[in-house]
Design a protein around this motif. Structure first.
Motif, PDB file in Angstrom:
ATOM      1  N   CYS A   3     -12.813 -11.943  21.221  1.00 18.40           N
ATOM      2  CA  CYS A   3     -12.094 -13.215  21.159  1.00 18.40           C
ATOM      3  C   CYS A   3     -12.943 -14.264  20.442  1.00 18.40           C
ATOM      4  CB  CYS A   3     -11.757 -13.679  22.567  1.00 18.40           C
ATOM      5  SG  CYS A   3     -10.896 -15.266  22.613  1.00 18.40           S
ATOM      6  N   TYR A   4     -14.221 -14.328  20.781  1.00 24.62           N
ATOM      7  CA  TYR A   4     -15.102 -15.305  20.145  1.00 24.62           C
ATOM      8  C   TYR A   4     -15.312 -14.983  18.677  1.00 24.62           C
ATOM      9  CZ  TYR A   4     -15.857 -16.871  24.858  1.00 24.62           C
ATOM     10  OH  TYR A   4     -15.655 -17.335  26.118  1.00 24.62           O
ATOM     11  N   GLN A   5     -15.353 -13.708  18.359  1.00 34.69           N
ATOM     12  CA  GLN A   5     -15.491 -13.320  16.956  1.00 34.69           C
ATOM     13  C   GLN A   5     -14.278 -13.781  16.164  1.00 34.69           C
ATOM     14  OE1 GLN A   5     -18.273 -11.939  15.544  1.00 34.69           O
ATOM     15  NE2 GLN A   5     -17.202 -12.486  13.663  1.00 34.69           N
ATOM     16  N   ALA A   6     -13.102 -13.655  16.761  1.00 36.25           N
ATOM     17  CA  ALA A   6     -11.884 -14.106  16.088  1.00 36.25           C
ATOM     18  C   ALA A   6     -11.918 -15.620  15.884  1.00 36.25           C
ATOM     19  CB  ALA A   6     -10.658 -13.713  16.895  1.00 36.25           C
ATOM     20  N   LEU A   7     -12.407 -16.359  16.891  1.00 40.27           N
ATOM     21  CA  LEU A   7     -12.532 -17.811  16.748  1.00 40.27           C
ATOM     22  C   LEU A   7     -13.521 -18.167  15.642  1.00 40.27           C
ATOM     23  CD1 LEU A   7     -12.581 -19.013  20.459  1.00 40.27           C
ATOM     24  CD2 LEU A   7     -10.880 -19.578  18.726  1.00 40.27           C
ATOM     25  N   GLU A   8     -14.661 -17.492  15.636  1.00 42.42           N
ATOM     26  CA  GLU A   8     -15.660 -17.759  14.608  1.00 42.42           C
ATOM     27  C   GLU A   8     -15.130 -17.421  13.215  1.00 42.42           C
ATOM     28  OE1 GLU A   8     -19.148 -15.683  15.937  1.00 42.42           O
ATOM     29  OE2 GLU A   8     -19.808 -17.396  17.129  1.00 42.42           O
ATOM     30  N   ASP A   9     -14.384 -16.341  13.122  1.00 43.96           N
ATOM     31  CA  ASP A   9     -13.785 -15.969  11.834  1.00 43.96           C
ATOM     32  C   ASP A   9     -12.790 -17.040  11.380  1.00 43.96           C
ATOM     33  OD1 ASP A   9     -15.273 -13.655  11.874  1.00 43.96           O
ATOM     34  OD2 ASP A   9     -13.593 -12.355  12.426  1.00 43.96           O
ATOM     35  N   GLY A  10     -11.992 -17.530  12.325  1.00 49.72           N
ATOM     36  CA  GLY A  10     -11.026 -18.580  12.012  1.00 49.72           C
ATOM     37  C   GLY A  10     -11.708 -19.854  11.545  1.00 49.72           C
ATOM     38  N   ILE A  11     -12.791 -20.201  12.202  1.00 54.47           N
ATOM     39  CA  ILE A  11     -13.547 -21.383  11.795  1.00 54.47           C
ATOM     40  C   ILE A  11     -14.096 -21.185  10.390  1.00 54.47           C
ATOM     41  CG2 ILE A  11     -15.717 -22.620  12.206  1.00 54.47           C
ATOM     42  CD1 ILE A  11     -15.044 -22.499  15.189  1.00 54.47           C
ATOM     43  N   GLY A  12     -14.614 -20.012  10.133  1.00 58.48           N
ATOM     44  CA  GLY A  12     -15.136 -19.721   8.799  1.00 58.48           C
ATOM     45  C   GLY A  12     -14.077 -19.871   7.721  1.00 58.48           C
ATOM     46  N   ARG A  13     -12.870 -19.437   8.028  1.00 59.45           N
ATOM     47  CA  ARG A  13     -11.784 -19.551   7.054  1.00 59.45           C
ATOM     48  C   ARG A  13     -11.372 -21.007   6.843  1.00 59.45           C
ATOM     49  NH1 ARG A  13     -10.174 -15.025   9.884  1.00 59.45           N
ATOM     50  NH2 ARG A  13      -8.638 -16.193  11.079  1.00 59.45           N
ATOM     51  N   HIS A  14     -11.465 -21.807   7.883  1.00 57.33           N
ATOM     52  CA  HIS A  14     -11.057 -23.206   7.773  1.00 57.33           C
ATOM     53  C   HIS A  14     -12.156 -24.097   7.179  1.00 57.33           C
ATOM     54  CE1 HIS A  14      -7.724 -21.845  10.104  1.00 57.33           C
ATOM     55  NE2 HIS A  14      -7.218 -23.055  10.207  1.00 57.33           N
ATOM     56  N   GLN A  15     -13.379 -23.626   7.165  1.00 60.11           N
ATOM     57  CA  GLN A  15     -14.475 -24.446   6.655  1.00 60.11           C
ATOM     58  C   GLN A  15     -14.249 -24.853   5.211  1.00 60.11           C
ATOM     59  OE1 GLN A  15     -17.264 -25.672   8.483  1.00 60.11           O
ATOM     60  NE2 GLN A  15     -17.259 -26.949   6.648  1.00 60.11           N
ATOM     61  N   SER A  16     -13.698 -23.957   4.399  1.00 66.08           N
ATOM     62  CA  SER A  16     -13.448 -24.305   3.002  1.00 66.08           C
ATOM     63  C   SER A  16     -12.411 -25.427   2.887  1.00 66.08           C
ATOM     64  CB  SER A  16     -13.016 -23.082   2.196  1.00 66.08           C
ATOM     65  OG  SER A  16     -11.804 -22.568   2.706  1.00 66.08           O
ATOM     66  N   THR A  17     -11.452 -25.462   3.799  1.00 63.29           N
ATOM     67  CA  THR A  17     -10.468 -26.543   3.806  1.00 63.29           C
ATOM     68  C   THR A  17     -11.141 -27.870   4.155  1.00 63.29           C
ATOM     69  OG1 THR A  17      -8.725 -25.007   4.450  1.00 63.29           O
ATOM     70  CG2 THR A  17      -8.308 -27.345   4.847  1.00 63.29           C
ATOM     71  N   VAL A  18     -12.027 -27.837   5.136  1.00 68.31           N
ATOM     72  CA  VAL A  18     -12.768 -29.043   5.520  1.00 68.31           C
ATOM     73  C   VAL A  18     -13.627 -29.516   4.347  1.00 68.31           C
ATOM     74  CG1 VAL A  18     -14.536 -29.962   7.083  1.00 68.31           C
ATOM     75  CG2 VAL A  18     -12.733 -28.472   7.977  1.00 68.31           C
ATOM     76  N   ASN A  19     -14.281 -28.589   3.678  1.00 66.50           N
ATOM     77  CA  ASN A  19     -15.099 -28.946   2.515  1.00 66.50           C
ATOM     78  C   ASN A  19     -14.244 -29.578   1.414  1.00 66.50           C
ATOM     79  OD1 ASN A  19     -17.268 -27.857   3.875  1.00 66.50           O
ATOM     80  ND2 ASN A  19     -17.287 -25.964   2.704  1.00 66.50           N
ATOM     81  N   ALA A  20     -13.083 -29.000   1.163  1.00 66.86           N
ATOM     82  CA  ALA A  20     -12.186 -29.536   0.135  1.00 66.86           C
ATOM     83  C   ALA A  20     -11.690 -30.931   0.515  1.00 66.86           C
ATOM     84  CB  ALA A  20     -11.008 -28.592  -0.087  1.00 66.86           C
ATOM     85  N   MET A  21     -11.392 -31.142   1.796  1.00 65.89           N
ATOM     86  CA  MET A  21     -10.962 -32.451   2.275  1.00 65.89           C
ATOM     87  C   MET A  21     -12.054 -33.492   2.019  1.00 65.89           C
ATOM     88  SD  MET A  21     -10.278 -33.712   6.194  1.00 65.89           S
ATOM     89  CE  MET A  21     -12.031 -33.531   6.569  1.00 65.89           C
ATOM     90  N   ASN A  22     -13.298 -33.118   2.306  1.00 62.19           N
ATOM     91  CA  ASN A  22     -14.405 -34.050   2.098  1.00 62.19           C
ATOM     92  C   ASN A  22     -14.626 -34.341   0.614  1.00 62.19           C
ATOM     93  OD1 ASN A  22     -15.446 -34.812   4.705  1.00 62.19           O
ATOM     94  ND2 ASN A  22     -15.937 -32.655   4.961  1.00 62.19           N
ATOM     95  N   THR A  23     -14.516 -33.340  -0.217  1.00 62.22           N
ATOM     96  CA  THR A  23     -14.682 -33.535  -1.657  1.00 62.22           C
ATOM     97  C   THR A  23     -13.597 -34.454  -2.207  1.00 62.22           C
ATOM     98  OG1 THR A  23     -15.747 -31.387  -1.900  1.00 62.22           O
ATOM     99  CG2 THR A  23     -14.794 -32.349  -3.882  1.00 62.22           C
ATOM    100  N   ALA A  24     -12.356 -34.176  -1.822  1.00 58.20           N
ATOM    101  CA  ALA A  24     -11.241 -35.010  -2.277  1.00 58.20           C
ATOM    102  C   ALA A  24     -11.378 -36.425  -1.729  1.00 58.20           C
ATOM    103  CB  ALA A  24      -9.913 -34.401  -1.843  1.00 58.20           C
ATOM    104  N   GLY A  25     -11.775 -36.535  -0.486  1.00 53.15           N
ATOM    105  CA  GLY A  25     -11.956 -37.852   0.130  1.00 53.15           C
ATOM    106  C   GLY A  25     -13.008 -38.665  -0.590  1.00 53.15           C
ATOM    107  N   GLN A  26     -14.118 -38.045  -0.937  1.00 53.56           N
ATOM    108  CA  GLN A  26     -15.173 -38.757  -1.650  1.00 53.56           C
ATOM    109  C   GLN A  26     -14.705 -39.211  -3.038  1.00 53.56           C
ATOM    110  OE1 GLN A  26     -17.996 -39.902  -0.389  1.00 53.56           O
ATOM    111  NE2 GLN A  26     -17.358 -38.987   1.535  1.00 53.56           N
ATOM    112  N   GLU A  27     -13.908 -38.393  -3.680  1.00 55.00           N
ATOM    113  CA  GLU A  27     -13.371 -38.771  -4.987  1.00 55.00           C
ATOM    114  C   GLU A  27     -12.438 -39.972  -4.862  1.00 55.00           C
ATOM    115  OE1 GLU A  27     -10.729 -36.828  -8.563  1.00 55.00           O
ATOM    116  OE2 GLU A  27     -11.992 -35.503  -7.358  1.00 55.00           O
TER     117      GLU A  27
END
Length: 64
Positions: A3-27
């Motif tokens: 279960c925790y591995q699935a959560l960690e995998d999900g977080i890993g997949r969403h990290q790129s979205t968070v990074n993109a949000m921050n990049t767009a926000g800074q722009e």
């Protein structure tokens, strides 16, 4: 533990979205008025704190 591995995998997949949000926000901030930039900067900071809290919670639960 799977279960925790699935959560960690999900977080890993969403990290790129968070990074993109921050990049767009800074722009957007760089092209905004001072008042708008400060408001957006605060909103981004709040979202980043929430994201960090989620990541920490999953790590803490895994380590228990």
């Amino acid at each position: 533990m799977p279960c925790y591995q699935a959560l960690e995998d999900g977080i890993g997949r969403h990290q790129s979205t968070v990074n993109a949000m921050n990049t767009a926000g800074q722009e957007i901030i760089s092209k905004s008025t001072t008042v708008e930039a400060e408001m957006l900067r605060d909103k981004l900071a709040t979202q980043n704190r929430r994201w960090e809290s989620i990541c920490n919670e999953v790590t803490d639960r895994r380590d228990r």
